[in-house]
Design an enzyme around this catalytic site. Structure first.
Site, short mmCIF file in Angstrom:
data_model
loop_
_atom_site.label_atom_id
_atom_site.label_comp_id
_atom_site.label_asym_id
_atom_site.label_seq_id
_atom_site.Cartn_x
_atom_site.Cartn_y
_atom_site.Cartn_z
N GLY A 152 0.79 -1.23 0.00
CA GLY A 152 0.00 0.00 0.00
C GLY A 152 0.82 1.27 0.00
N ASN A 155 -1.35 7.44 0.99
CA ASN A 155 -2.35 8.52 0.89
C ASN A 155 -3.77 8.09 1.28
OD1 ASN A 155 -2.47 6.98 -1.45
ND2 ASN A 155 -3.12 8.70 -2.71
N GLU A 181 5.42 2.50 5.28
CA GLU A 181 6.01 2.73 6.62
C GLU A 181 5.56 4.08 7.19
OE1 GLU A 181 10.22 3.95 4.65
OE2 GLU A 181 10.28 3.60 6.80
N GLU A 252 -1.19 0.02 -9.52
CA GLU A 252 -1.93 1.29 -9.45
C GLU A 252 -0.90 2.37 -9.17
OE1 GLU A 252 -4.97 1.52 -10.23
OE2 GLU A 252 -5.61 -0.57 -10.14
N GLY A 254 1.21 6.32 -10.47
CA GLY A 254 0.99 7.77 -10.44
C GLY A 254 0.39 8.33 -11.72
N CYS A 286 -3.81 10.21 -6.34
CA CYS A 286 -3.15 9.75 -7.58
C CYS A 286 -3.84 10.28 -8.83
CB CYS A 286 -3.09 8.24 -7.61
SG CYS A 286 -4.69 7.48 -7.35
N LYS A 466 -0.85 3.45 -19.96
CA LYS A 466 0.56 3.80 -20.14
C LYS A 466 1.35 3.51 -18.84
CE LYS A 466 -0.35 7.99 -22.18
NZ LYS A 466 -0.12 9.19 -22.97
N GLU A 473 -8.76 -2.01 -10.35
CA GLU A 473 -9.37 -2.33 -9.07
C GLU A 473 -10.82 -1.91 -9.14
OE1 GLU A 473 -6.82 -0.33 -6.15
OE2 GLU A 473 -5.75 -2.21 -5.85
P1 NDP Z 1 6.10 4.42 -3.16
O1 NDP Z 1 6.25 3.83 -4.51
O2 NDP Z 1 7.22 5.16 -2.58
O3 NDP Z 1 5.70 3.29 -2.11
C1 NDP Z 1 4.58 2.45 -2.26
C2 NDP Z 1 4.75 1.22 -1.40
O4 NDP Z 1 5.80 0.41 -1.91
C3 NDP Z 1 5.13 1.51 0.04
O5 NDP Z 1 4.52 0.58 0.89
C4 NDP Z 1 6.63 1.34 0.01
O6 NDP Z 1 7.18 1.11 1.27
C5 NDP Z 1 6.73 0.13 -0.88
N1 NDP Z 1 8.03 -0.09 -1.53
C6 NDP Z 1 9.06 0.78 -1.71
N2 NDP Z 1 10.06 0.17 -2.40
C7 NDP Z 1 9.65 -1.10 -2.66
C8 NDP Z 1 10.22 -2.22 -3.35
N3 NDP Z 1 11.43 -2.15 -3.92
N4 NDP Z 1 9.51 -3.36 -3.43
C9 NDP Z 1 8.28 -3.46 -2.89
N5 NDP Z 1 7.69 -2.44 -2.21
C10 NDP Z 1 8.35 -1.27 -2.11
O7 NDP Z 1 4.77 5.31 -3.26
P2 NDP Z 1 4.22 6.31 -2.18
O8 NDP Z 1 3.96 5.57 -0.92
O9 NDP Z 1 5.09 7.51 -2.16
O10 NDP Z 1 2.80 6.68 -2.77
C11 NDP Z 1 2.56 7.77 -3.60
C12 NDP Z 1 2.42 7.28 -5.03
O11 NDP Z 1 1.36 6.34 -5.11
C13 NDP Z 1 2.07 8.40 -6.00
O12 NDP Z 1 2.85 8.28 -7.16
C14 NDP Z 1 0.61 8.13 -6.34
O13 NDP Z 1 0.22 8.61 -7.59
C15 NDP Z 1 0.55 6.63 -6.24
N6 NDP Z 1 -0.82 6.18 -5.99
C16 NDP Z 1 -1.50 5.56 -7.00
C17 NDP Z 1 -2.82 5.19 -6.82
C18 NDP Z 1 -3.59 4.52 -7.91
O14 NDP Z 1 -4.65 3.93 -7.63
N7 NDP Z 1 -3.17 4.57 -9.16
C19 NDP Z 1 -3.53 5.44 -5.56
C20 NDP Z 1 -2.69 6.05 -4.56
C21 NDP Z 1 -1.40 6.42 -4.78
P3 NDP Z 1 7.59 2.39 2.19
O15 NDP Z 1 6.59 3.47 2.00
O16 NDP Z 1 7.49 1.82 3.54
O17 NDP Z 1 8.93 2.79 1.74
#
Ligand code: NDP
Length: 503
Positions: A152, A155, A181, A252, A254, A286, A466, A473
């Site tokens: 997850g 946001n 985290e 899902e 950005g 997002c 893209k 979902e």
């Molecule tokens: P991140 O990509 O930084 O992190 C997403 C999750 O992946 C976190 O739980 C993170 O852990 C984990 N993670 C980080 N590195 C890895 C890895 N190498 N392997 C597996 N898991 C990993 O995204 P954000 O949390 O910053 O979220 C914001 C982004 O999410 C924006 O770009 C937004 O557009 C997108 N988003 C898309 C949605 C959609 O439905 N399309 C909905 C909501 C958000 P940790 O945070 O603990 O580092």
């Protein structure tokens, strides 16, 4: 010793809370103070969580859908009963105002769980039958995938957890889920609600930690599918690792979505839509429509209307019902969004219409030590600017004026709107419904709106085109991403057709 508002957060697997020696802290973004210590998963605990899900899978997948449905509907009732309690936790962890978390985050999560529980109880997992000949037919069945990983973003923490676990569990799979985290607190709450509803031990498990924990989980050989929400860059790493194990993925990711105001639009409605598309959840959505295309003919009226409404964005005490704007989620993210605002001013040389660097105006008392930012509007933006090309994920609205005096203006506009490597969402504002449909049909995006922005009900499949993602979902289509197909050809003719029956 530091005192925390919440007790130490354990992992949860095999139906039990599990303590690890290593911990991290989750921070209240509104005041930069630690909220709780959270146990960090290591390789052994990840293996144990996956093993508990594997052990639960045979029985859960064999449970009739109507019985799984009954259990999940009990969880829906518990979520609704505890809405405000859960919303307060989400407010503390994310910095989103209670006015928002109490009306959106848990509500939209519970709705999706209810939707899938009802769908699988009413034939949603049925296959197809095709009569080939009078004595032969093909039937298909849908089988669950096995143990799935849910990762997850921060946001919409509990909503994301529910949007992933609802179809996963309803289809008969088990899940190991890792929250971000930055927002881990909902994890244990949701695991406990599922357990109280009657979800057997091992069916839904929670591990905590940063990206390295996510990477260990998603690359685990016993994981059949990864459902990921996060940034494009992380998603592509996760998808590459999943591809090497031939795992199913849902991504899902950005966006940098266009919000198109057509020349005949009602300006007031268009401004309301553009504000929802940029300032809700402090811009951390997002699907935000961050590139707002406004015709030159409407520009003065649009800008004036928007500026007059900026004071309606109210930062303040997050529990105050009138507060509708919170801080950003973390110090790092605050620095990132601020750097985009500064870049917009200093390098892109966009014209600042509202906001800018610094704290917002607080309408009620709020702790200013948090990661607060001002809702910001840039105008006279161009397609080449960094602020209009990269996802900022904060409250930064960019107005891109367009010339609507030439008959071919629509072709140019659609080309500009599609000129991005992402394709999550798009929308148009117009009074001409025929025009609305024809413009929507030409936009490269998976989620589109006409004369509104942001609503994402359980019935609506959502997913990006893209670089914005893979799969969807929600909706009926969303369930398909959690099952695999089996086709069976039945021959009733009494003999097996063969070319080997005679010489
Ligand atoms: P991140 O990509 O930084 O992190 C997403 C999750 O992946 C976190 O739980 C993170 O852990 C984990 N993670 C980080 N590195 C890895 C890895 N190498 N392997 C597996 N898991 C990993 O995204 P954000 O949390 O910053 O979220 C914001 C982004 O999410 C924006 O770009 C937004 O557009 C997108 N988003 C898309 C949605 C959609 O439905 N399309 C909905 C909501 C958000 P940790 O945070 O603990 O580092």
């Amino acid at each position: 010793m530091a005192s925390f508002k919440y007790s130490k957060q354990p992992l949860y697997y095999a139906g039990q809370q599990q303590i690890t020696s290593k911990t991290f802290q989750t921070i209240d973004p509104s005041c930069d103070q630690p909220l709780a210590e959270v146990c960090t998963a290591d390789e052994a605990s990840i293996n144990a969580a996956v093993a508990s899900a594997q052990a639960a899978f045979p029985s859960w997948s064999a449970t009739p859908p109507i019985e799984r449905s009954r259990i999940l509907l009990r969880a829906v009732a518990l979520l609704r009963e505890r809405n405000d309690e859960l919303a307060k936790i989400e407010t503390d962890d994310t910095g989103k105002p209670f006015s928002e978390t109490s009306t959106v985050d848990i509500v939209t999560g519970a709705d999706v769980l209810e939707y899938y529980a009802n769908l699988v109880a009413s034939g949603g997992l049925n296959g197809e039958t095709t009569q080939l000949r009078p004595d032969a037919w093909v039937y298909t069945t849908k089988a669950p995938l096995g143990v799935c990983a849910g990762i997850g973003a921060w946001n919409y923490p509990i909503q994301i957890a529910l949007w992933k676990s609802a179809p996963c569990l309803a289809a008969g799979n088990c899940m190991v889920y890792k929250p971000s985290e930055f927002t881990p607190l909902h994890g244990l709450q949701l695991a406990q609600i599922y357990a109280e509803a009657g979800v057997p031990p091992g069916v839904f498990n929670v591990i905590q930690g940063a990206g390295d924990v996510g990477a260990m989980l998603t690359s685990h050989p016993s994981i059949a599918k990864v459902s990921f929400t996060g940034q494009v860059s992380t998603g592509s790493k996760v998808a590459s690792s999943a591809a090497s194990g031939m795992k199913y993925v849902t991504m899902e990711l950005g966006g940098k979505s266009p919000c198109i105001i057509l020349p005949d639009a009602n300006v007031d409605d268009a401004v309301n839509g553009a504000m929802m598309a940029n300032f809700f959840s402090t811009g951390q959505v997002c699907t935000n429509g961050t590139r707002v295309f406004v015709p030159q003919s409407l520009l003065p009226a649009f800008e004036a209307n928007l500026v007059s409404k900026m004071p309606f964005i109210r930062a303040g005490d997050l529990m105050d019902p009138s507060t509708n704007f919170g801080p950003l989620v973390s110090k790092t993210h605050h620095a990132k969004v601020l750097s985009y605002i500064t870049h917009g001013l200093d390098n892109d040389k966009a014209k600042l219409l509202a906001g800018g660097p610094g704290h917002p105006v607080f309408t009620t008392q709020a702790n200013q030590a948090g990661y607060w930012i001002r809702p910001t509007v840039f105008t006279n933006c161009t397609d080449a600017m960094r602020i209009t090309r990269e996802e900022i994920f904060g409250p930064v609205l960019c107005i891109l004026p367009y010339d609507d005096s030439q008959p071919e203006y629509l072709d140019v506009l659609v080309k500009r709107a599609n000129d991005t490597r992402m394709g999550l969402a798009a929308g148009v504002f117009t009074r001409n419904i025929t025009l609305a449909h024809s413009v929507i049909a030409r936009l490269d995006a998976g989620i589109t709106w006409i004369n509104t922005w942001g609503e994402s009900p359980a019935e609506m499949p959502v997913g990006g085109w893209k670089l914005s993602g893979l799969g969807v979902e929600n909706g009926r289509k969303g369930l398909e991403n959690w099952v695999q197909n089996k086709s069976t050809l039945v021959e009733m003719g009494g003999s097996v057709a063969t070319v080997f029956s005679k010489l």
